[in-house]
Design a protein around this motif. Structure first.
Motif, PDB file in Angstrom:
ATOM      1  N   THR A   1       9.450  46.687 -38.265  1.00  0.00           N
ATOM      2  CA  THR A   1       7.997  46.826 -38.387  1.00  0.00           C
ATOM      3  C   THR A   1       7.507  46.273 -39.725  1.00  0.00           C
ATOM      4  N   ALA A   2       8.457  45.958 -40.610  1.00  0.00           N
ATOM      5  CA  ALA A   2       8.121  45.372 -41.915  1.00  0.00           C
ATOM      6  C   ALA A   2       9.225  44.396 -42.294  1.00  0.00           C
ATOM      7  N   LEU A   3       8.855  43.397 -43.068  1.00  0.00           N
ATOM      8  CA  LEU A   3       9.789  42.331 -43.400  1.00  0.00           C
ATOM      9  C   LEU A   3       9.656  41.953 -44.876  1.00  0.00           C
ATOM     10  N   ILE A   4      10.803  41.723 -45.522  1.00  0.00           N
ATOM     11  CA  ILE A   4      10.841  41.222 -46.892  1.00  0.00           C
ATOM     12  C   ILE A   4      11.533  39.868 -46.889  1.00  0.00           C
ATOM     13  N   THR A   5      10.914  38.887 -47.495  1.00  0.00           N
ATOM     14  CA  THR A   5      11.531  37.562 -47.637  1.00  0.00           C
ATOM     15  C   THR A   5      11.965  37.392 -49.091  1.00  0.00           C
ATOM     16  N   ALA A   6      13.145  36.790 -49.288  1.00  0.00           N
ATOM     17  CA  ALA A   6      13.770  36.811 -50.609  1.00  0.00           C
ATOM     18  C   ALA A   6      13.466  35.602 -51.479  1.00  0.00           C
ATOM     19  N   ASN A   7      12.648  34.663 -51.011  1.00  0.00           N
ATOM     20  CA  ASN A   7      12.072  33.665 -51.914  1.00  0.00           C
ATOM     21  C   ASN A   7      10.841  33.035 -51.262  1.00  0.00           C
ATOM     22  N   ASN A   8      10.115  32.213 -52.010  1.00  0.00           N
ATOM     23  CA  ASN A   8       8.835  31.719 -51.492  1.00  0.00           C
ATOM     24  C   ASN A   8       8.996  30.723 -50.349  1.00  0.00           C
ATOM     25  N   ALA A   9      10.039  29.885 -50.383  1.00  0.00           N
ATOM     26  CA  ALA A   9      10.256  28.946 -49.287  1.00  0.00           C
ATOM     27  C   ALA A   9      10.512  29.698 -47.980  1.00  0.00           C
ATOM     28  N   MET A  10      11.282  30.771 -48.063  1.00  0.00           N
ATOM     29  CA  MET A  10      11.567  31.548 -46.862  1.00  0.00           C
ATOM     30  C   MET A  10      10.341  32.313 -46.370  1.00  0.00           C
ATOM     31  N   THR A  11       9.423  32.625 -47.274  1.00  0.00           N
ATOM     32  CA  THR A  11       8.167  33.253 -46.844  1.00  0.00           C
ATOM     33  C   THR A  11       7.414  32.316 -45.904  1.00  0.00           C
ATOM     34  N   ILE A  12       7.371  31.035 -46.240  1.00  0.00           N
ATOM     35  CA  ILE A  12       6.692  30.052 -45.391  1.00  0.00           C
ATOM     36  C   ILE A  12       7.357  29.992 -44.015  1.00  0.00           C
ATOM     37  N   GLY A  13       8.689  29.947 -43.989  1.00  0.00           N
ATOM     38  CA  GLY A  13       9.409  29.902 -42.723  1.00  0.00           C
ATOM     39  C   GLY A  13       9.176  31.145 -41.886  1.00  0.00           C
ATOM     40  N   ALA A  14       9.171  32.313 -42.536  1.00  0.00           N
ATOM     41  CA  ALA A  14       8.935  33.561 -41.803  1.00  0.00           C
ATOM     42  C   ALA A  14       7.532  33.588 -41.209  1.00  0.00           C
ATOM     43  N   LEU A  15       6.551  33.135 -41.966  1.00  0.00           N
ATOM     44  CA  LEU A  15       5.176  33.103 -41.453  1.00  0.00           C
ATOM     45  C   LEU A  15       5.051  32.181 -40.242  1.00  0.00           C
ATOM     46  N   ARG A  16       5.770  31.069 -40.263  1.00  0.00           N
ATOM     47  CA  ARG A  16       5.761  30.172 -39.106  1.00  0.00           C
ATOM     48  C   ARG A  16       6.327  30.870 -37.881  1.00  0.00           C
ATOM     49  N   ALA A  17       7.429  31.592 -38.060  1.00  0.00           N
ATOM     50  CA  ALA A  17       8.049  32.293 -36.935  1.00  0.00           C
ATOM     51  C   ALA A  17       7.128  33.387 -36.394  1.00  0.00           C
ATOM     52  N   LEU A  18       6.497  34.118 -37.282  1.00  0.00           N
ATOM     53  CA  LEU A  18       5.575  35.173 -36.842  1.00  0.00           C
ATOM     54  C   LEU A  18       4.411  34.584 -36.059  1.00  0.00           C
ATOM     55  N   GLN A  19       3.902  33.459 -36.539  1.00  0.00           N
ATOM     56  CA  GLN A  19       2.807  32.801 -35.823  1.00  0.00           C
ATOM     57  C   GLN A  19       3.258  32.320 -34.446  1.00  0.00           C
TER      58      GLN A  19
END
Length: 344
Positions: free
Chosen positions: A245-263
């Motif tokens: 129900t919550a997610l932590i990404t361990a660097n900024n590049a991976m934040t972008i990738g995670a947001l793409r997957a969520l979208q």
């Protein structure tokens, strides 16, 4: 093109005095120094650094080997390194090892062959070849961001090192999300083998324990420190029967990738899943929702690495040291907290 002799004639001093002023090799009277600097400015004299290096055996240059230079985090580190180097009269030679141990060994050798006086390196996950080369050739070096552990005899680290705190900030993100009621908090971790990855996983597990939550290895995935890897890894998490129900990404590049997957899965942040990230970046405040993040002192890390290297050059026999700089928590809304309103 003006020469040093032209500067000397214009200032009414000897060529040796001009050399001492420009190289800082001997104290010169203030009015004499100013006369030389005025002549340099008037004549447009530019020192021949190549000729100077042949005479002094010094190039006043530093090699910087950092992967993913396009990553905003490393770009800011580069800015810190460059500013500090220029402040002390050093130029910078830059290479990208691509987090590949063989290529890392190659670029470090190339920098060394260009006679840099020392190196600043963000080591790859398998830095054995790097360490062997630096030790064999006695190259002064500072490691930044990623740390290399002590030798097998548990002695002090072989090289000076500087990084941001990684463990405690991730622990803080976990406890923050747990305090908001989340019980399944996933982590998209970085490239295995990096000290930053290991420390952030440790912080994640400490945060779970402090919050009374069990560790579930299924919701800890590796995004390999890059956007494409994080998009794949986040997709795996979202396909679980009981997704986080919550997610932590361990660097900024991976934040972008995670947001793409969520979208791609049609999920909204924080309505469907809360998100916090390690690494703040310039546009994190422009996302909707605004990204809750841990901010690293990137430029300070770069500047500190230069100062540590210059200390090493000045005193090669000094004990090695490892420095960790504190991070800051940037509280925004992607974690599910309401927007903080300024008082009217």
């Amino acid at each position: 093109m003006a020469t040093m002799a032209d500067v000397a004639r214009s200032a009414g001093v000897s060529v040796a005095t001009v050399s001492h002023v420009l190289n800082g090799t001997r104290p010169v009277l203030p009015h004499t120094r100013q006369a030389v600097l005025d002549a340099v400015e008037q004549l447009g004299y530019t020192p021949n650094t190549l000729a100077r290096s042949l005479v002094t055996a010094r190039t006043r240059s530093i090699g910087l080997a950092v992967s993913a230079i396009s990553n905003p985090y490393f770009t800011e580190i580069l800015q810190g390194v460059e500013a500090a180097a220029l402040e002390h009269g050093y130029s910078l030679l830059i290479a990208d090892p691509h987090d590949d141990p063989a290529h890392e060994r190659t670029v470090v050798q190339l920098l060394h062959e260009r006679r840099v006086e020392g190196m600043i390196v963000a080591p790859s996950p398998e830095p054995g070849g790097l360490l062997a080369y630096l030790r064999r050739h006695r190259v002064p070096a500072v490691f930044l961001d990623r740390l290399v552990g002590p030798p097998a005899d548990d002695g002090p680290p072989l090289f000076d090192q500087v990084c941001a705190e990684s463990t405690e900030p991730i622990t803080g993100l976990v406890t923050h999300l747990a305090g908001l009621g989340h019980r399944r908090i996933g982590l998209v971790a970085g490239l295995p083998g990096l000290s930053t990855t290991t420390e952030r996983i440790t912080g994640y597990r400490l945060g779970l324990a402090a919050s009374g939550l069990p560790f579930d290895e299924r919701i800890l995935v590796h995004g390999d420190s890059e956007a494409a890897g994080a998009e794949r890894a986040t997709g795996e998490l979202l396909r679980l029967g009981s997704r986080p129900t919550a997610l932590i990404t361990a660097n900024n590049a991976m934040t972008i990738g995670a947001l793409r997957a969520l979208q791609a899965h049609g999920l909204s942040v924080p309505g469907d899943i809360a998100l916090c990230c390690f690494d703040d970046f310039a546009w994190a405040d422009l996302f909707s929702p605004r990204l809750t993040a841990v901010s690293q002192p990137s430029r300070d890390i770069g500047a500190r690495a230069v100062r540590m290297l210059l200390d090493r050059l000045a005193d090669p026999g000094r004990p090695t040291r490892t420095e960790r700089l504190p991070c800051s928590f940037v509280h925004r809304t992607s974690c599910g907290c309401p927007e903080e309103r300024n008082p009217s």
